[in-house]
Every structure is written in structure tokens, then in C-alpha cells.
Design an enzyme around this catalytic site. Structure first.
Site, PDB file in Angstrom:
ATOM      1  N   GLY A   1       1.731   2.905  -3.442  1.00 25.00           N
ATOM      2  CA  GLY A   1       0.764   3.815  -4.060  1.00 25.00           C
ATOM      3  C   GLY A   1       0.423   5.004  -3.181  1.00 25.00           C
ATOM      4  O   GLY A   1      -0.202   5.965  -3.625  1.00 25.00           O
ATOM      5  N   HIS A   2       0.808   4.931  -1.923  1.00 23.39           N
ATOM      6  CA  HIS A   2       0.430   5.986  -0.967  1.00 23.39           C
ATOM      7  C   HIS A   2       1.692   6.534  -0.313  1.00 23.39           C
ATOM      8  O   HIS A   2       2.019   6.155   0.815  1.00 23.39           O
ATOM      9  CB  HIS A   2      -0.524   5.416   0.090  1.00 23.39           C
ATOM     10  CG  HIS A   2      -1.185   6.436   0.967  1.00 23.39           C
ATOM     11  ND1 HIS A   2      -0.567   7.009   2.038  1.00 23.39           N
ATOM     12  CD2 HIS A   2      -2.431   6.986   0.922  1.00 23.39           C
ATOM     13  CE1 HIS A   2      -1.392   7.855   2.648  1.00 23.39           C
ATOM     14  NE2 HIS A   2      -2.524   7.860   1.986  1.00 23.39           N
ATOM     15  N   PHE A   3       2.487   7.380  -0.965  1.00 27.64           N
ATOM     16  CA  PHE A   3       2.276   7.881  -2.315  1.00 27.64           C
ATOM     17  C   PHE A   3       3.524   7.553  -3.137  1.00 27.64           C
ATOM     18  O   PHE A   3       4.594   7.428  -2.539  1.00 27.64           O
ATOM     19  CB  PHE A   3       2.076   9.398  -2.274  1.00 27.64           C
ATOM     20  CG  PHE A   3       0.862   9.808  -1.474  1.00 27.64           C
ATOM     21  CD1 PHE A   3      -0.384   9.881  -2.084  1.00 27.64           C
ATOM     22  CD2 PHE A   3       0.958  10.099  -0.117  1.00 27.64           C
ATOM     23  CE1 PHE A   3      -1.515  10.264  -1.358  1.00 27.64           C
ATOM     24  CE2 PHE A   3      -0.174  10.466   0.612  1.00 27.64           C
ATOM     25  CZ  PHE A   3      -1.413  10.554   0.005  1.00 27.64           C
TER      26      PHE A   3
ATOM     27  N   HIS B   1       0.822  -1.221   0.000  1.00 22.35           N
ATOM     28  CA  HIS B   1       0.000   0.000   0.000  1.00 22.35           C
ATOM     29  C   HIS B   1       0.856   1.271   0.000  1.00 22.35           C
ATOM     30  O   HIS B   1       0.406   2.326  -0.407  1.00 22.35           O
ATOM     31  CB  HIS B   1      -0.965  -0.002   1.178  1.00 22.35           C
ATOM     32  CG  HIS B   1      -0.312  -0.335   2.483  1.00 22.35           C
ATOM     33  ND1 HIS B   1      -0.210  -1.622   2.948  1.00 22.35           N
ATOM     34  CD2 HIS B   1       0.281   0.444   3.396  1.00 22.35           C
ATOM     35  CE1 HIS B   1       0.414  -1.618   4.101  1.00 22.35           C
ATOM     36  NE2 HIS B   1       0.733  -0.387   4.396  1.00 22.35           N
TER      37      HIS B   1
ATOM     38  N   LEU C   1       3.886   7.009   2.758  1.00 22.04           N
ATOM     39  CA  LEU C   1       3.294   7.494   4.009  1.00 22.04           C
ATOM     40  C   LEU C   1       2.251   6.482   4.460  1.00 22.04           C
ATOM     41  O   LEU C   1       1.354   6.133   3.693  1.00 22.04           O
ATOM     42  CB  LEU C   1       2.627   8.861   3.740  1.00 22.04           C
ATOM     43  CG  LEU C   1       1.845   9.493   4.881  1.00 22.04           C
ATOM     44  CD1 LEU C   1       2.797   9.984   5.964  1.00 22.04           C
ATOM     45  CD2 LEU C   1       0.991  10.647   4.359  1.00 22.04           C
TER      46      LEU C   1
END
Lengths: 126, 140
Positions: free
Chosen positions: B45-47, B42, B52
Site C-alpha cells: 500500500g505504500h505505494f 505495508h 517505499l
């Protein structure tokens, strides 16, 4: 079902101290006459329970207009849910030091503002 | 301790956000660790380029930590998140220490106070209610 005859419900903007007194003494004997001692402490508990509903459940003004006997849960009343019940249990513990241990007790005690106030008084915590 | 104490959580490995239990007083208080690494899918993609830990996943980690205090074999879902605050960014390399305390229970509902810290500094906190339910039961 609802206690529409309760003096405190009149929408005349007079829902401050007098409203609460009348609500606590049931029949609303009128302002100015101090209620008997026992009644006074009961009305004080009722007022604090009402305040608890307003703040813990974010009911604000709606709590002022709630009858002492209005069902808090289920149809025909406030329709609170089990998460609200948990919030109230915590609130009552903090405000009055009373402990509600199980769901069956909660169902009985949290039926209405009056049943809550009676429970608090029966625990000698008013 | 015997077998993996985290196995009492119903979550599959792919959605487990607690790595280790540090201390536990059954039913009352537990402290768990979540190591945040750049490998977490995750975080890709974040970010992109600026990983984060998502706040919602911090809440998930806190909820899973709280779930460790429920009776063995319980299957619970989130019923309420209150007073959630995210004070500092959590990034790869951080070791998040999550402390859960059982506040009260009523029927199938249990309420917990949670705090997450990195290096002793609070990064997030919340009050969480878990509802014990039955797997597969998606009724109200």
C-alpha cells in the site's frame, strides 16, 4: 515562592550582561562593581546553565526570565518532565563534563538553576 | 547465542522490523539487519506499484534495534524521537543495517543514537528515547 525581587526580571529590556551578573550575585548589589572572585565564577556557571536550558530545552527567552531558585520540575515552576531531565543530564555532561548517574541524584541536582550550578561547582567543573 | 536473540523483543512477529543481529555489546552498542522485501504487506500500500519503506517504520526498526540493548525482559515504549532524518528512499531488495548506541539512562528512560545504512550509505538517523514500562500500563 518565586524570586520576583530579582533585578534581572525587570522588563526594561536590560536583560543582557548586567542581568546575569545580578542574578548570580543574589542580592543584586548593582552594576559596575565587580563581584568577589568566587561569586564571579558562580555567576558564570549560572549563566551557562541558563544558556543550556535555553538551547537544549528550546526555552529561548523564557530561560532569561527564570529565577535561579524557580523549581524546574513540578508545580509552581517550569513543569519540566523526565524526558527534559534526560536532555539536561546529557547537556550538563557535554557542557561541563559532570555526570549524573541516577534518578535520585538528578532529582536533587536538577531542582533549580542554582542547585545545578552548585553541583557543577562542587564537581570542580565550572 | 542459544535461542533466537530477537525473541527478547516484546513485539509479535507481525510487527517485528529487525531480522538479524550482527554484533552486540550488551547495554552499549548493537548492529542489526532489516531485509526489505516486496512481500512486506505495508509495501503493497505504500505505494501501489511504487514500494517505499515508510519512514515511520524505519524509525520503528531503529527503536526495536535500540530495544535490544535494554535489560532482558524489558518492556519499553517510545518516549521521544529527535533529529530524525530520512536521507534516501529504502526499497525492496535493500538490506538496512541499523546501528544503535546507548547514550545515557536515567531511571526508566534510555536514550540512543541510531543510524541506518544501505550498502554503507546512510539512509536514516535519529535519536530515540525508550521508556521501560509495564505491559498493559497505559497511564501517563
Amino acid at each position: 515562592m518565586r524570586e520576583d525581587s530579582e533585578p534581572g526580571r525587570a522588563e526594561d529590556g536590560g536583560r543582557q550582561a548586567g542581568t546575569v551578573q545580578a542574578a548570580g550575585s543574589g542580592s543584586g548589589a548593582g552594576g559596575g562593581v565587580p563581584p568577589p572572585r568566587g561569586t564571579e565564577s558562580m555567576s558564570d556557571i549560572v549563566q551557562r546553565v541558563r544558556g543550556l536550558l535555553a538551547t537544549r530545552l528550546k526555552l529561548a527567552g523564557a530561560a532569561d526570565e527564570l529565577g535561579d531558585e524557580t523549581p524546574l520540575f513540578g508545580p509552581g515552576g517550569l513543569e519540566l518532565d523526565s524526558i527534559d531531565a534526560l536532555e539536561l543530564v546529557l547537556g550538563l555532561e557535554k557542557e561541563f563534563g559532570v555526570v549524573i548517574e541516577d534518578r535520585a541524584t538528578a532529582v536533587q541536582v536538577l531542582a533549580s538553576i542554582r542547585t545545578i550550578a552548585e553541583f557543577v561547582e562542587s564537581q570542580g567543573k565550572g | 547465542m542459544g535461542a533466537d536473540p530477537l525473541s527478547r523483543l516484546p513485539h509479535g512477529i507481525a510487527f517485528r522490523f529487525v531480522d538479524r543481529i550482527l554484533e552486540v555489546i550488551p547495554g552499549q552498542r548493537v548492529v542489526a539487519l532489516k531485509n526489505v522485501t516486496g512481500d512486506d504487506p505495508h509495501l503493497q500500500g505504500h505505494f501501489p506499484g511504487d514500494p517505499l519503506m515508510p519512514g515511520v517504520l524505519l524509525v520503528e526498526a531503529m527503536a526495536q534495534t535500540a530495544g535490544l540493548l535494554l535489560p532482558e525482559g524489558s518492556f519499553a515504549v517510545l518516549a521521544q524521537i529527535k533529529e530524525a532524518r530520512f536521507r534516501r528512499p529504502v526499497v525492496p531488495g535493500d538490506q538496512v543495517r541499523i546501528e544503535a548506541e546507548h547514550r545515557t539512562g536515567l531511571g526508566s528512560l534510555h536514550r540512543f543514537t541510531l543510524q541506518a545504512c544501505v550498502d554503507g550509505t546512510p539512509v536514516a538517523e535519529a535519536e530515540i528515547v525508550l521508556a521501560i514500562t509495564t505491559p498493559g500500563d497505559r497511564g501517563s
